[in-house]
Design an enzyme around this catalytic site. Structure first.
Site, PDB file in Angstrom:
ATOM      1  N   ASP A  76     -99.190-167.444  43.424  1.00 54.38           N
ATOM      2  CA  ASP A  76     -97.930-167.957  43.989  1.00 54.38           C
ATOM      3  C   ASP A  76     -96.714-167.207  43.444  1.00 54.38           C
ATOM      4  O   ASP A  76     -95.581-167.628  43.648  1.00 54.38           O
ATOM      5  CB  ASP A  76     -97.787-169.464  43.708  1.00 54.38           C
ATOM      6  CG  ASP A  76     -97.772-169.754  42.209  1.00 54.38           C
ATOM      7  OD1 ASP A  76     -97.843-168.790  41.403  1.00 54.38           O
ATOM      8  OD2 ASP A  76     -97.687-170.935  41.834  1.00 54.38           O
ATOM      9  N   ARG A 125     -55.017-141.385  49.579  1.00 52.50           N
ATOM     10  CA  ARG A 125     -55.285-141.527  51.018  1.00 52.50           C
ATOM     11  C   ARG A 125     -54.329-140.631  51.792  1.00 52.50           C
ATOM     12  O   ARG A 125     -53.112-140.777  51.697  1.00 52.50           O
ATOM     13  CB  ARG A 125     -55.136-143.004  51.426  1.00 52.50           C
ATOM     14  CG  ARG A 125     -55.426-143.242  52.886  1.00 52.50           C
ATOM     15  CD  ARG A 125     -55.770-144.683  53.185  1.00 52.50           C
ATOM     16  NE  ARG A 125     -57.078-145.098  52.674  1.00 52.50           N
ATOM     17  CZ  ARG A 125     -58.255-144.755  53.216  1.00 52.50           C
ATOM     18  NH1 ARG A 125     -58.289-143.970  54.279  1.00 52.50           N
ATOM     19  NH2 ARG A 125     -59.370-145.198  52.710  1.00 52.50           N
ATOM     20  N   ASP A 161     -70.585-142.594  35.046  1.00 49.97           N
ATOM     21  CA  ASP A 161     -70.197-143.985  35.305  1.00 49.97           C
ATOM     22  C   ASP A 161     -71.157-144.911  34.558  1.00 49.97           C
ATOM     23  O   ASP A 161     -72.228-144.480  34.140  1.00 49.97           O
ATOM     24  CB  ASP A 161     -70.265-144.252  36.825  1.00 49.97           C
ATOM     25  CG  ASP A 161     -69.287-145.344  37.263  1.00 49.97           C
ATOM     26  OD1 ASP A 161     -68.728-146.035  36.390  1.00 49.97           O
ATOM     27  OD2 ASP A 161     -69.095-145.508  38.477  1.00 49.97           O
ATOM     28  N   ASP A 208     -62.748-143.271  37.727  1.00 56.27           N
ATOM     29  CA  ASP A 208     -61.398-143.848  37.797  1.00 56.27           C
ATOM     30  C   ASP A 208     -60.801-143.922  36.397  1.00 56.27           C
ATOM     31  O   ASP A 208     -61.484-143.678  35.396  1.00 56.27           O
ATOM     32  CB  ASP A 208     -61.406-145.239  38.463  1.00 56.27           C
ATOM     33  CG  ASP A 208     -62.401-146.157  37.788  1.00 56.27           C
ATOM     34  OD1 ASP A 208     -62.392-146.216  36.545  1.00 56.27           O
ATOM     35  OD2 ASP A 208     -63.203-146.815  38.484  1.00 56.27           O
ATOM     36  N   LYS A 225     -57.802-141.059  43.535  1.00 59.42           N
ATOM     37  CA  LYS A 225     -57.989-141.099  45.000  1.00 59.42           C
ATOM     38  C   LYS A 225     -56.641-141.116  45.684  1.00 59.42           C
ATOM     39  O   LYS A 225     -55.778-141.908  45.310  1.00 59.42           O
ATOM     40  CB  LYS A 225     -58.665-142.422  45.365  1.00 59.42           C
ATOM     41  CG  LYS A 225     -60.098-142.312  45.744  1.00 59.42           C
ATOM     42  CD  LYS A 225     -60.550-143.646  46.305  1.00 59.42           C
ATOM     43  CE  LYS A 225     -61.862-144.032  45.653  1.00 59.42           C
ATOM     44  NZ  LYS A 225     -62.288-145.364  46.006  1.00 59.42           N
ATOM     45  N   GLU A 237     -95.736-166.925  40.375  1.00 60.15           N
ATOM     46  CA  GLU A 237     -95.221-167.345  39.068  1.00 60.15           C
ATOM     47  C   GLU A 237     -95.725-166.357  38.015  1.00 60.15           C
ATOM     48  O   GLU A 237     -96.761-165.716  38.187  1.00 60.15           O
ATOM     49  CB  GLU A 237     -95.686-168.776  38.745  1.00 60.15           C
ATOM     50  CG  GLU A 237     -94.878-169.817  39.508  1.00 60.15           C
ATOM     51  CD  GLU A 237     -95.190-171.248  39.082  1.00 60.15           C
ATOM     52  OE1 GLU A 237     -96.133-171.474  38.305  1.00 60.15           O
ATOM     53  OE2 GLU A 237     -94.478-172.156  39.571  1.00 60.15           O
ATOM     54  N   HIS A 274     -71.084-154.069  31.394  1.00 63.88           N
ATOM     55  CA  HIS A 274     -69.996-153.713  32.307  1.00 63.88           C
ATOM     56  C   HIS A 274     -68.643-154.243  31.834  1.00 63.88           C
ATOM     57  O   HIS A 274     -67.648-153.526  31.866  1.00 63.88           O
ATOM     58  CB  HIS A 274     -70.311-154.221  33.718  1.00 63.88           C
ATOM     59  CG  HIS A 274     -69.267-153.831  34.710  1.00 63.88           C
ATOM     60  ND1 HIS A 274     -69.081-152.527  35.100  1.00 63.88           N
ATOM     61  CD2 HIS A 274     -68.327-154.548  35.358  1.00 63.88           C
ATOM     62  CE1 HIS A 274     -68.074-152.461  35.959  1.00 63.88           C
ATOM     63  NE2 HIS A 274     -67.601-153.679  36.127  1.00 63.88           N
ATOM     64  N   ARG A 294     -71.296-158.061  36.219  1.00 67.59           N
ATOM     65  CA  ARG A 294     -70.110-157.791  37.053  1.00 67.59           C
ATOM     66  C   ARG A 294     -69.494-159.071  37.612  1.00 67.59           C
ATOM     67  O   ARG A 294     -68.384-159.061  38.094  1.00 67.59           O
ATOM     68  CB  ARG A 294     -70.467-156.812  38.191  1.00 67.59           C
ATOM     69  CG  ARG A 294     -70.653-155.397  37.669  1.00 67.59           C
ATOM     70  CD  ARG A 294     -71.046-154.427  38.761  1.00 67.59           C
ATOM     71  NE  ARG A 294     -72.405-154.658  39.232  1.00 67.59           N
ATOM     72  CZ  ARG A 294     -72.989-153.970  40.210  1.00 67.59           C
ATOM     73  NH1 ARG A 294     -72.338-153.017  40.814  1.00 67.59           N
ATOM     74  NH2 ARG A 294     -74.229-154.238  40.554  1.00 67.59           N
ATOM     75  N   GLN A 295     -70.230-160.189  37.581  1.00 73.87           N
ATOM     76  CA  GLN A 295     -69.649-161.488  37.985  1.00 73.87           C
ATOM     77  C   GLN A 295     -69.223-162.169  36.680  1.00 73.87           C
ATOM     78  O   GLN A 295     -69.855-163.103  36.193  1.00 73.87           O
ATOM     79  CB  GLN A 295     -70.688-162.325  38.752  1.00 73.87           C
ATOM     80  CG  GLN A 295     -70.187-163.669  39.261  1.00 73.87           C
ATOM     81  CD  GLN A 295     -69.325-163.608  40.529  1.00 73.87           C
ATOM     82  OE1 GLN A 295     -69.472-162.725  41.350  1.00 73.87           O
ATOM     83  NE2 GLN A 295     -68.402-164.551  40.683  1.00 73.87           N
TER      84      GLN A 295
HETATM   85  C1  R5P Z   1     -67.539-150.453  38.955  1.00 70.35           C
HETATM   86  O1  R5P Z   1     -66.688-151.101  38.367  1.00 70.35           O
HETATM   87  C2  R5P Z   1     -68.633-149.749  38.245  1.00 70.35           C
HETATM   88  O2  R5P Z   1     -68.185-149.181  37.049  1.00 70.35           O
HETATM   89  C3  R5P Z   1     -69.250-148.675  39.147  1.00 70.35           C
HETATM   90  O3  R5P Z   1     -68.255-147.694  39.412  1.00 70.35           O
HETATM   91  C4  R5P Z   1     -69.739-149.278  40.433  1.00 70.35           C
HETATM   92  O4  R5P Z   1     -70.608-150.341  40.173  1.00 70.35           O
HETATM   93  C5  R5P Z   1     -70.442-148.218  41.267  1.00 70.35           C
HETATM   94  O5  R5P Z   1     -70.837-148.807  42.451  1.00 70.35           O
HETATM   95  P1  R5P Z   1     -71.367-147.955  43.680  1.00 70.35           P
HETATM   96  O6  R5P Z   1     -72.465-147.055  43.181  1.00 70.35           O
HETATM   97  O7  R5P Z   1     -71.860-148.999  44.642  1.00 70.35           O
HETATM   98  O8  R5P Z   1     -70.217-147.174  44.247  1.00 70.35           O
END
Ligand code: R5P
Length: 284
Positions: A34, A187, A211, A162, A185, A36, A124, A91-92
């Site tokens: 199942d 635009r 990253d 970033d 970035k 588990e 994170h 991240r949450q």
């Molecule tokens: C965001 O704050 C994290 O540091 C990463 O930059 C992010 O999770 C990357 O996400 P993705 O690969 O979906 O662009």
């Protein structure tokens, strides 16, 4: 000293046992019909300092972690350190909308119920560590291992996607012995976004974009495309935690020369181990 490896962190557990000069415990992990989970430790852990290593992603590995903690605590261990190399849900880390849970806090509360110490890697949001109120908790930086790897690759410029992650890129670059910058970035119109380093040129350079997490790969793929147009000679996409959701790897392979991640999440791009970093912090 024993290291118990969960099924999400087999490679890293072996490496950590070597780094700590400990023994990798014999562990049986299987699924019932199942789905588990069943776990059993086939070594005597009485009187031992034990490190349990298990990434909490995807979700089924969370339950496995709790069962392994319980199995370890059935022995009369001297201490249990729970190492969660990739802390899923980090991240949450706040309520973005009312009615939501603070998922990272929910996990932290449960993990600390059955351990003496806690360690994670490049979490994170560093403040997540503060939710471990009842046990000692440490966030292990992965940058020395990433830096050593990139040094061997002859990288000339380390970039963060970033400004928020610029400090980490700088720390990696210091280990490599090269420059660091962050991407900006701009635009240009409704459909065109220009991405370039804040101050430095990439023309003719071997560049690493570093990253903490790669999930969909969207952030790095867009950046790599722009950097290739600006004449970068080689682009490496590097992260600590390689989630590579959906078509992420395909997307990245189309624009990057190499993709590398650490063993906090074991996947086909894993080529850096953070075991020695965990061992170093554990001994502090
Ligand atoms: C965001 O704050 C994290 O540091 C990463 O930059 C992010 O999770 C990357 O996400 P993705 O690969 O979906 O662009």
């Amino acid at each position: 000293m024993f290291v118990v490896g969960g099924s999400a962190s087999q490679q890293l557990s072996k490496e950590l046992a070597k780094s700590l000069k400990g023994t990798l415990a014999k562990v049986e992990i299987k699924r019932f019909p199942d789905d588990e989970c069943y776990v059993r430790i086939d070594d005597d852990l009485d009187g031992e300092d034990v490190f349990l290593v298990q990434t909490t992603w995807p979700d089924k590995n969370i339950i496995e972690l709790f069962l392994l903690q319980d199995a370890i605590k059935e022995f009369d261990v001297s201490s249990l350190t729970t190492v969660v190399p990739y802390f899923g849900y980090a991240r949450q880390d706040k309520q973005f909308r009312s009615g939501e849970p603070i998922s990272a806090r929910a996990l932290a509360k449960l993990i600390q119920l059955n351990t003496d110490e806690f360690m994670t890697v490049d979490v994170h949001t560093p403040s997540v560590i503060d939710w471990f109120e009842d046990v000692s908790a440490k966030n292990v930086p992965g940058y020395p291992a990433v830096g050593r790897f990139l040094k061997g690759k002859g990288i000339q410029l380390v970039l963060s996607p970033d400004e928020g992650r610029a400090d980490n890129a700088k720390r990696v670059a210091d280990v490599v012995g090269c420059d660091a910058d962050f991407l900006v970035k701009e635009r240009l119109d409704g459909e065109t976004v220009h991405i370039a380093p804040k101050s430095l040129e990439v023309k003719g350079k071997k560049v690493a974009i570093v990253d903490d997490i790669i999930s969909t790969g969207g952030t790095i793929a867009k950046a790599a495309e722009s950097l290739k147009e600006q004449g970068a000679s080689r682009i490496l996409a590097v992260c600590t935690h390689g989630l590579f959701a959906g078509e992420a790897l395909k997307k990245l392979r189309a624009v990057c020369d190499e993709i590398c991640s650490t063993d906090t999440i074991e996947n086909p791009t894993t080529c850096i181990s953070v075991a020695s970093e965990i061992a170093r912090v554990a001994k502090d």
